[in-house]
Each structure stands twice: as structure tokens, then as C-alpha cells.
Scaffold this active site. Structure first.
Site, PDB file in Angstrom:
ATOM      1  CB  SER A  62      -0.877   0.018   1.253  1.00 56.40           C
ATOM      2  OG  SER A  62      -1.470   1.293   1.410  1.00 56.40           O
TER       3      SER A  62
ATOM      4  CE1 TYR B 293      -3.609  -2.284   4.842  1.00 55.88           C
ATOM      5  CE2 TYR B 293      -2.894  -0.091   4.159  1.00 55.88           C
ATOM      6  CZ  TYR B 293      -3.445  -1.321   3.854  1.00 55.88           C
ATOM      7  OH  TYR B 293      -3.833  -1.593   2.559  1.00 55.88           O
TER       8      TYR B 293
HETATM    9  P1  NDP Z   1     -10.771  -6.811   0.224  1.00 56.42           P
HETATM   10  O1  NDP Z   1     -11.195  -6.497   1.622  1.00 56.42           O
HETATM   11  O2  NDP Z   1     -11.724  -6.697  -0.897  1.00 56.42           O
HETATM   12  O3  NDP Z   1     -10.114  -8.273   0.187  1.00 56.42           O
HETATM   13  C1  NDP Z   1      -9.253  -8.722   1.196  1.00 56.42           C
HETATM   14  C2  NDP Z   1      -8.905 -10.155   0.909  1.00 56.42           C
HETATM   15  O4  NDP Z   1      -8.003 -10.626   1.923  1.00 56.42           O
HETATM   16  C3  NDP Z   1     -10.138 -11.069   0.953  1.00 56.42           C
HETATM   17  O5  NDP Z   1     -10.042 -11.973  -0.112  1.00 56.42           O
HETATM   18  C4  NDP Z   1     -10.004 -11.788   2.281  1.00 56.42           C
HETATM   19  O6  NDP Z   1     -10.531 -13.117   2.279  1.00 56.42           O
HETATM   20  C5  NDP Z   1      -8.486 -11.866   2.403  1.00 56.42           C
HETATM   21  N1  NDP Z   1      -8.099 -12.066   3.799  1.00 56.42           N
HETATM   22  C6  NDP Z   1      -8.331 -11.253   4.849  1.00 56.42           C
HETATM   23  N2  NDP Z   1      -7.879 -11.829   5.990  1.00 56.42           N
HETATM   24  C7  NDP Z   1      -7.365 -13.028   5.646  1.00 56.42           C
HETATM   25  C8  NDP Z   1      -6.758 -14.084   6.363  1.00 56.42           C
HETATM   26  N3  NDP Z   1      -6.573 -14.034   7.684  1.00 56.42           N
HETATM   27  N4  NDP Z   1      -6.360 -15.188   5.678  1.00 56.42           N
HETATM   28  C9  NDP Z   1      -6.533 -15.254   4.346  1.00 56.42           C
HETATM   29  N5  NDP Z   1      -7.097 -14.290   3.602  1.00 56.42           N
HETATM   30  C10 NDP Z   1      -7.507 -13.188   4.239  1.00 56.42           C
HETATM   31  O7  NDP Z   1      -9.502  -5.871  -0.010  1.00 56.42           O
HETATM   32  P2  NDP Z   1      -8.857  -5.270  -1.339  1.00 56.42           P
HETATM   33  O8  NDP Z   1      -9.116  -6.147  -2.498  1.00 56.42           O
HETATM   34  O9  NDP Z   1      -9.219  -3.855  -1.406  1.00 56.42           O
HETATM   35  O10 NDP Z   1      -7.311  -5.341  -0.924  1.00 56.42           O
HETATM   36  C11 NDP Z   1      -6.419  -6.314  -1.409  1.00 56.42           C
HETATM   37  C12 NDP Z   1      -5.007  -5.916  -1.018  1.00 56.42           C
HETATM   38  O11 NDP Z   1      -4.721  -4.616  -1.523  1.00 56.42           O
HETATM   39  C13 NDP Z   1      -4.798  -5.846   0.496  1.00 56.42           C
HETATM   40  O12 NDP Z   1      -3.513  -6.360   0.814  1.00 56.42           O
HETATM   41  C14 NDP Z   1      -4.833  -4.352   0.788  1.00 56.42           C
HETATM   42  O13 NDP Z   1      -4.088  -4.023   1.925  1.00 56.42           O
HETATM   43  C15 NDP Z   1      -4.240  -3.783  -0.483  1.00 56.42           C
HETATM   44  N6  NDP Z   1      -4.611  -2.408  -0.754  1.00 56.42           N
HETATM   45  C16 NDP Z   1      -5.903  -2.051  -1.019  1.00 56.42           C
HETATM   46  C17 NDP Z   1      -6.208  -0.720  -1.286  1.00 56.42           C
HETATM   47  C18 NDP Z   1      -7.596  -0.266  -1.616  1.00 56.42           C
HETATM   48  O14 NDP Z   1      -7.781   0.945  -1.747  1.00 56.42           O
HETATM   49  N7  NDP Z   1      -8.553  -1.131  -1.795  1.00 56.42           N
HETATM   50  C19 NDP Z   1      -5.180   0.309  -1.235  1.00 56.42           C
HETATM   51  C20 NDP Z   1      -3.874  -0.175  -0.939  1.00 56.42           C
HETATM   52  C21 NDP Z   1      -3.615  -1.483  -0.719  1.00 56.42           C
HETATM   53  P3  NDP Z   1     -12.071 -13.470   2.665  1.00 56.42           P
HETATM   54  O15 NDP Z   1     -12.931 -12.326   2.229  1.00 56.42           O
HETATM   55  O16 NDP Z   1     -12.324 -14.724   1.910  1.00 56.42           O
HETATM   56  O17 NDP Z   1     -12.116 -13.687   4.151  1.00 56.42           O
END
Ligand code: NDP
Length: 239
Positions: free
Chosen positions: A137, A150
Site C-alpha cells: 500500500s 497497516y
Molecule cells: P478486500 O477487503 O476486498 O479483500 C481482502 C482479501 O483478503 C479477501 O479476499 C479476504 O478473504 C483476504 N483475507 C483477509 N484476511 C485473511 C486471512 N486471515 N487469511 C486469508 N485471507 C484473508 O480488499 P482489497 O481487495 O481492497 O485489498 C487487497 C489488497 O490490496 C490488500 O492487501 C490491501 O491491503 C491492499 N490495498 C488495497 C487498497 C484499496 O484501496 N482497496 C489500497 C492499498 C492497498 P475473505 O474475504 O475470503 O475472508
């Protein structure tokens, strides 16, 4: 056909990465934690459009469970493309941050990186070809108020990626970081409204998950063989 694992493939950015890697001809392993049905539906969608995919579910913070699930996946052959995308945030200003909020965020992004990457690295090394892309991020580069946990988790991922890149460079494996700014997914919608995005982002819009996926797909491609140890931000001109 190269096998690609995308952690957090059930989420907004992860799903776009899965679709794109499948379109590029990979067999995509769509990972979820709790959203099994979302991952299964995405597999159905990819297969229906002529691609190849399967779903897997485990909590990346659980080293034992992750190891067992990955050992099972490895019986089908090495995984040569790994996208560590699973992540959570638990935002609060530092004086009010609980130990649980600190631990949980570090656990998913940083310990999750270890728990998933280490079991896959030796089989990848043996093939002399691999691509690891860690989704970080902008907060890991600049820091962000309310996100000390974070920012720490993502910043540590940058350092870990650079160190691993050095270790595996001679084996045809690249390790890079994609650091998104504000991307339109459920995660960002809970933090930023449209007006805030217009004020903050020079391009006056949130990025699309597909735009992140395009960058990840390039880094995962044969064409990106000479790019390693880099942190590449995709942020609409924010920094
Ligand atoms: P979402 O909340 O849409 O997705 C998060 C994903 O992480 C889900 O698939 C969830 O699985 C999975 N996850 C969470 N906890 C666990 C765990 N303990 N074990 C395994 N899987 C886990 O987030 P985004 O798609 O927005 O984000 C994806 C990545 O991008 C993240 O790393 C985030 O930090 C990063 N990011 C996002 C930004 C944004 O603006 N959206 C900006 C900067 C970085 P499930 O739902 O199946 O539990």
C-alpha cells in the site's frame, strides 16, 4: 501452463488479478479465507470463459493450516506465480490502538507473507523460474494517519521483498511489490468518500482493481524478467 496462486482472490483487487492471470493463460488458484462462495463463483466464471482455475481456502495467519493446504496444492506441481494479496486494515489513531488491532494487521500482511511464501519457494527455485508479487500500500511508503499498524505491516513487506529478491535472483525468480493508492473496492469504500478522493488524488478518481491487475500481470510475465526488488506504486499521481 503456469500455476498461479492469488491470496485474497475473493476480494476486490484479488479477483481482478485472478481474472487477468487466467486471461493470460495461467491456471489460477483463487484463494479465500471466509468467502468460499465468492472464490468458487469466480472459479466458475473463469472456467466458463475458457480459463483454468480452482479454489482454495485457508487463514494465512495460521501457519499449520496454510502449510497443510499448500502441501496439498503442491502435489499438483510447483506454483510459479505467487501474488500475496490478502490484507486487512484496522484503522485507529495510535493512542487508541489495541494490541489486537496491531497484531491482526501485522499477522495477515506480514506473517501471512511468510506462511504462504516459504512453503512455495523451494519448489519454485527448483523450476528456475518464478514471480512473486506482494500487494502492499502507499501507506507502506509514506505512512498514513490512523494506520500505524497497516503502514508498519506493509513497510516491512517492502523490506522482506527486497531481501528475498536478492536471495532468489540467480534462480530466475523475481520478487516485487505493488503499492496501490486508493482503489475502488469494499476496503477503500469504508474509508474514503467521493469528495475526499477528488480532493486527495490528482487524477480525481479511485483506481480500478483492473488497473492494479494489469501491473501485477506484467510483473508476473516473462517480459518482466529483469525487474526485481522494486516497490512500484499505482496511485493516480498521489506521490
Ligand atoms: P478486500 O477487503 O476486498 O479483500 C481482502 C482479501 O483478503 C479477501 O479476499 C479476504 O478473504 C483476504 N483475507 C483477509 N484476511 C485473511 C486471512 N486471515 N487469511 C486469508 N485471507 C484473508 O480488499 P482489497 O481487495 O481492497 O485489498 C487487497 C489488497 O490490496 C490488500 O492487501 C490491501 O491491503 C491492499 N490495498 C488495497 C487498497 C484499496 O484501496 N482497496 C489500497 C492499498 C492497498 P475473505 O474475504 O475470503 O475472508
Amino acid at each position: 501452463m503456469k500455476r498461479a496462486l492469488v491470496t485474497g482472490g475473493s476480494g476486490g483487487i484479488g479477483a481482478a488479478i485472478c481474472r487477468r492471470l487466467a486471461a493470460d493463460g495461467c491456471h489460477v488458484i483463487v484463494h479465500a479465507n471466509r468467502s468460499h462462495e465468492t472464490a468458487a463463483a469466480l472459479v466458475g466464471e473463469i472456467v466458463a470463459s475458457g480459463g483454468s482455475a480452482e479454489a482454495v481456502a485457508f487463514d494465512v495467519t495460521d501457519r499449520g493450516l496454510s502449510g497443510a493446504a499448500l502441501a496439498d496444492l503442491l502435489t499438483g506441481g510447483p506454483i510459479q506465480i505467487l501474488v500475496n494479496n490478502a490484507g486487512i486494515h484496522a484503522d485507529v489513531v495510535f493512542p487508541g490502538m489495541s494490541g489486537e488491532q496491531w497484531d491482526s494487521v501485522i499477522d495477515v500482511s506480514l506473517n501471512g507473507f511468510f506462511n504462504v511464501t516459504r512453503p512455495l519457494i523451494l519448489p519454485m527455485i527448483r523450476t528456475r523460474w518464478g514471480r512473486i508479487v506482494n500487494i502492499s500500500s502507499l501507506a507502506g511508503i509514506t505512512g498514513n494517519r490512523g494506520q500505524v499498524n497497516y503502514s508498519a505491516a506493509k513497510g516491512a513487506l517492502h523490506a522482506a521483498s527486497k531481501a528475498l529478491a536478492l536471495e532468489v535472483a540467480s534462480r530466475g525468480i523475481t520478487v516485487n511489490v505493488v503499492a496501490p493508492g486508493i482503489i475502488a473496492t469494499a476496503m477503500s469504500e469504508s474509508t474514503f468518500n467521493d469528495q475526499a478522493i477528488k480532493t486527495l488524488v490528482p487524477m480525481q478518481r479511485a483506481g480500478k482493481p483492473e488497473e492494479v491487475a494489469d501491473l501485477v500481470a506484467f510483473l508476473a510475465s516473462p517480459q518482466a524478467a529483469y525487474i526485481s526488488g522494486q516497490v512500484i506504486s499505482i496511485n493516480g499521481g498521489l506521490i
